[in-house]
Structure formats: structure tokens, C-alpha cells
Design an enzyme around this catalytic site. Structure first.
Site, PDB file in Angstrom:
ATOM      1  N   GLY A  21      -5.131   0.983 -13.256  1.00 25.59           N
ATOM      2  CA  GLY A  21      -6.330   0.585 -12.519  1.00 25.59           C
ATOM      3  C   GLY A  21      -7.566   0.993 -13.308  1.00 25.59           C
ATOM      4  O   GLY A  21      -7.826   0.461 -14.398  1.00 25.59           O
ATOM      5  N   GLY A  36      -9.475   4.183  -6.229  1.00 24.51           N
ATOM      6  CA  GLY A  36      -8.148   3.578  -6.310  1.00 24.51           C
ATOM      7  C   GLY A  36      -7.152   4.200  -5.357  1.00 24.51           C
ATOM      8  O   GLY A  36      -7.468   4.539  -4.211  1.00 24.51           O
ATOM      9  N   VAL A  37      -5.941   4.376  -5.847  1.00 24.27           N
ATOM     10  CA  VAL A  37      -4.862   4.886  -5.001  1.00 24.27           C
ATOM     11  C   VAL A  37      -5.138   6.341  -4.588  1.00 24.27           C
ATOM     12  O   VAL A  37      -4.765   6.759  -3.479  1.00 24.27           O
ATOM     13  CB  VAL A  37      -3.502   4.713  -5.722  1.00 24.27           C
ATOM     14  CG1 VAL A  37      -3.319   5.666  -6.870  1.00 24.27           C
ATOM     15  CG2 VAL A  37      -2.352   4.822  -4.732  1.00 24.27           C
ATOM     16  N   ASP A  38      -5.790   7.077  -5.440  1.00 19.74           N
ATOM     17  CA  ASP A  38      -6.158   8.471  -5.149  1.00 19.74           C
ATOM     18  C   ASP A  38      -7.040   8.532  -3.893  1.00 19.74           C
ATOM     19  O   ASP A  38      -6.771   9.297  -2.951  1.00 19.74           O
ATOM     20  CB  ASP A  38      -6.914   9.008  -6.380  1.00 19.74           C
ATOM     21  CG  ASP A  38      -7.058  10.513  -6.398  1.00 19.74           C
ATOM     22  OD1 ASP A  38      -6.483  11.180  -5.516  1.00 19.74           O
ATOM     23  OD2 ASP A  38      -7.737  11.029  -7.307  1.00 19.74           O
ATOM     24  N   ASP A  70       0.849  -1.189   0.000  1.00 23.20           N
ATOM     25  CA  ASP A  70       0.000   0.000   0.000  1.00 23.20           C
ATOM     26  C   ASP A  70       0.890   1.246   0.000  1.00 23.20           C
ATOM     27  O   ASP A  70       1.677   1.453   0.930  1.00 23.20           O
ATOM     28  CB  ASP A  70      -0.855  -0.056   1.280  1.00 23.20           C
ATOM     29  CG  ASP A  70      -1.825   1.094   1.388  1.00 23.20           C
ATOM     30  OD1 ASP A  70      -1.679   2.095   0.650  1.00 23.20           O
ATOM     31  OD2 ASP A  70      -2.728   0.999   2.241  1.00 23.20           O
TER      32      ASP A  70
HETATM   33  P1  ADP Z   1      -5.693   5.060 -12.541  1.00 22.23           P
HETATM   34  O1  ADP Z   1      -6.957   5.841 -12.591  1.00 22.23           O
HETATM   35  O2  ADP Z   1      -4.469   5.889 -12.871  1.00 22.23           O
HETATM   36  O3  ADP Z   1      -5.763   3.778 -13.283  1.00 22.23           O
HETATM   37  P2  ADP Z   1      -5.948   3.619  -9.994  1.00 22.23           P
HETATM   38  O4  ADP Z   1      -5.789   4.152  -8.631  1.00 22.23           O
HETATM   39  O5  ADP Z   1      -7.277   3.057 -10.375  1.00 22.23           O
HETATM   40  O6  ADP Z   1      -5.492   4.796 -10.979  1.00 22.23           O
HETATM   41  O7  ADP Z   1      -4.872   2.508 -10.256  1.00 22.23           O
HETATM   42  C1  ADP Z   1      -3.505   2.742 -10.401  1.00 22.23           C
HETATM   43  C2  ADP Z   1      -2.766   1.603  -9.733  1.00 22.23           C
HETATM   44  O8  ADP Z   1      -2.760   1.833  -8.322  1.00 22.23           O
HETATM   45  C3  ADP Z   1      -3.407   0.227  -9.940  1.00 22.23           C
HETATM   46  O9  ADP Z   1      -2.384  -0.689 -10.258  1.00 22.23           O
HETATM   47  C4  ADP Z   1      -4.031  -0.077  -8.585  1.00 22.23           C
HETATM   48  O10 ADP Z   1      -4.034  -1.482  -8.329  1.00 22.23           O
HETATM   49  C5  ADP Z   1      -3.065   0.611  -7.660  1.00 22.23           C
HETATM   50  N1  ADP Z   1      -3.537   0.926  -6.301  1.00 22.23           N
HETATM   51  C6  ADP Z   1      -4.782   1.053  -5.812  1.00 22.23           C
HETATM   52  N2  ADP Z   1      -4.735   1.352  -4.487  1.00 22.23           N
HETATM   53  C7  ADP Z   1      -3.426   1.412  -4.140  1.00 22.23           C
HETATM   54  C8  ADP Z   1      -2.708   1.654  -2.930  1.00 22.23           C
HETATM   55  N3  ADP Z   1      -3.334   1.919  -1.781  1.00 22.23           N
HETATM   56  N4  ADP Z   1      -1.348   1.612  -2.959  1.00 22.23           N
HETATM   57  C9  ADP Z   1      -0.688   1.358  -4.113  1.00 22.23           C
HETATM   58  N5  ADP Z   1      -1.295   1.130  -5.276  1.00 22.23           N
HETATM   59  C10 ADP Z   1      -2.650   1.157  -5.300  1.00 22.23           C
END
Ligand code: ADP
Length: 173
Positions: free
Chosen positions: A124, A33-35, A11
Site C-alpha cells: 500500500g 491503511g490496514v494499520d 477487510d
Molecule cells: P504498507 O505501509 O505496509 O504498504 P498499507 O496498509 O498501506 O501498508 O497497505 C498494505 C496492504 O493492506 C495494501 O494492499 C492495502 O490495500 C491493504 N489494506 C488496507 N486496508 C485494509 C484492510 N482493512 N484489510 C485488509 N487489507 C487492507
């Protein structure tokens, strides 16, 4: 100087680095997602600073990057960059994704960041093919000339990305 490159599964919000990079959307107002994870764990400070940036410059364009503090996160800074949504225009999407890495690294360099952690931007919700995204990410960080950045960490949330990064980096050795 060439920074050390590491791959970590986990994470991003838990990673100890001077800067972590957020795969933001152009509104800068948070998303899934990560945001979402960064805003949840980092607290309101990050969103307040994003709103200030928006008021100053408007939305963040795809491929560009802006910086805020990291609120309650262990990092010092969050660099927010907007990845491209995959739309089968491989050339255009690849250039935009490369710009995310280049512009984030430039911003990090200007902030005297020594360690920076990236998520797998666009792979993602934005559906960029994972292997191609990893190739671009690795190529851009290896090309980047830096005086200050010592370590770049690719933080993979899913096993598939971790396997891809491990494989590609081994091939380069
Ligand atoms: P995007 O809209 O740029 O695709 P996402 O957040 O949906 O952004 O996904 C980008 C990557 O971040 C994906 O590989 C997803 O699995 C990953 N991700 C989601 N949550 C986390 C986290 N807490 N820490 C690290 N990576 C994450």
C-alpha cells in the site's frame, strides 16, 4: 505439517482467525491503511499495548514482529510487523519483506496459533511491487515448517492483489 493456504478478498479486521497480522510502521503508534483500520476497529487496548512495547524495547525494526491482544477484534492476537518501504533495492527489500512473514509465523507458532491472516504487507503506502510481494509471501509461508499452524489466509483488500495471489497459487498446484 503443511498449513492450508487460502485467499480471501475483504477487510482483515473482520476476519475470524487466531491471529491477524498488521502492516505496522516502526513507531507502532498506528498509521494509515490496514494499520489505521486495525486500531480503529480494535480500540484503545491495542494502542496501549503498543505503547508498552515501545517503552520496553523502543521502535520495531523493519522485518521484525511484536504481538498485542486484539481488543475488540474477532481475532485473539494482532501481530505487528514492519514491512520495508520500496526503494528499488530489490534484494534488500525482498529479504526484509520475507523476514516479516517468517518472524510473524515464528511468533504465531510460539503462541499456539492455528489460523493466521496476513494483509499484503508493504503493497500500500510502502509501494512494494504487488507481484513480487506476493511471490515472496507465498514462498515464505510455503517454506515455513510448522507443527501448529493449520491455516494461513492471505486477505487481499484490492482486486489486483486477489488476482495475483489466485494466479500464483494456481501455478504452484
Ligand atoms: P504498507 O505501509 O505496509 O504498504 P498499507 O496498509 O498501506 O501498508 O497497505 C498494505 C496492504 O493492506 C495494501 O494492499 C492495502 O490495500 C491493504 N489494506 C488496507 N486496508 C485494509 C484492510 N482493512 N484489510 C485488509 N487489507 C487492507
Amino acid at each position: 505439517m503443511k498449513p492450508v493456504i487460502e485467499v480471501l478478498k475483504g477487510d482483515l479486521t473482520k476476519v475470524q482467525a487466531d491471529a491477524i497480522v498488521n502492516a505496522a510502521n516502526s513507531s507502532l503508534l498506528g498509521g494509515g491503511g490496514v494499520d489505521g483500520a486495525i486500531h480503529r476497529a480494535g480500540g484503545k487496548q491495542i494502542l496501549d499495548e503498543c505503547i508498552e512495547i515501545r517503552n520496553r524495547q523502543g521502535k520495531c525494526k523493519t522485518g521484525e514482529a511484536v504481538v498485542t491482544s486484539a481488543g475488540n477484534l474477532p481475532a485473539k492476537y494482532v501481530i505487528h510487523t514492519v514491512g520495508p518501504v520500496w526503494n528499488n533495492n530489490e534484494e534488500k527489500s525482498s529479504t526484509l519483506l520475507a523476514n516479516c512473514y517468517i518472524n510473524s509465523l515464528k511468533l504465531a507458532e510460539s503462541l499456539d496459533v492455528k489460523t493466521i491472516a496476513f494483509p499484503n504487507i508493504s503493497t500500500g503506502i510502502y509501494h512494494f511491487p504487488k507481484e513480487l510481494a506476493a511471490k515472496i509471501a507465498i514462498q515464505e509461508v510455503q517454506k515455513f515448517n510448522t507443527e501448529k499452524i493449520e491455516k494461513i489466509i492471505f486477505v487481499c483488500f484490492d482486486e489486483e492483489n486477489e488476482t495475483i495471489y489466485d494466479k500464483l497459487l494456481k501455478e504452484k498446484q
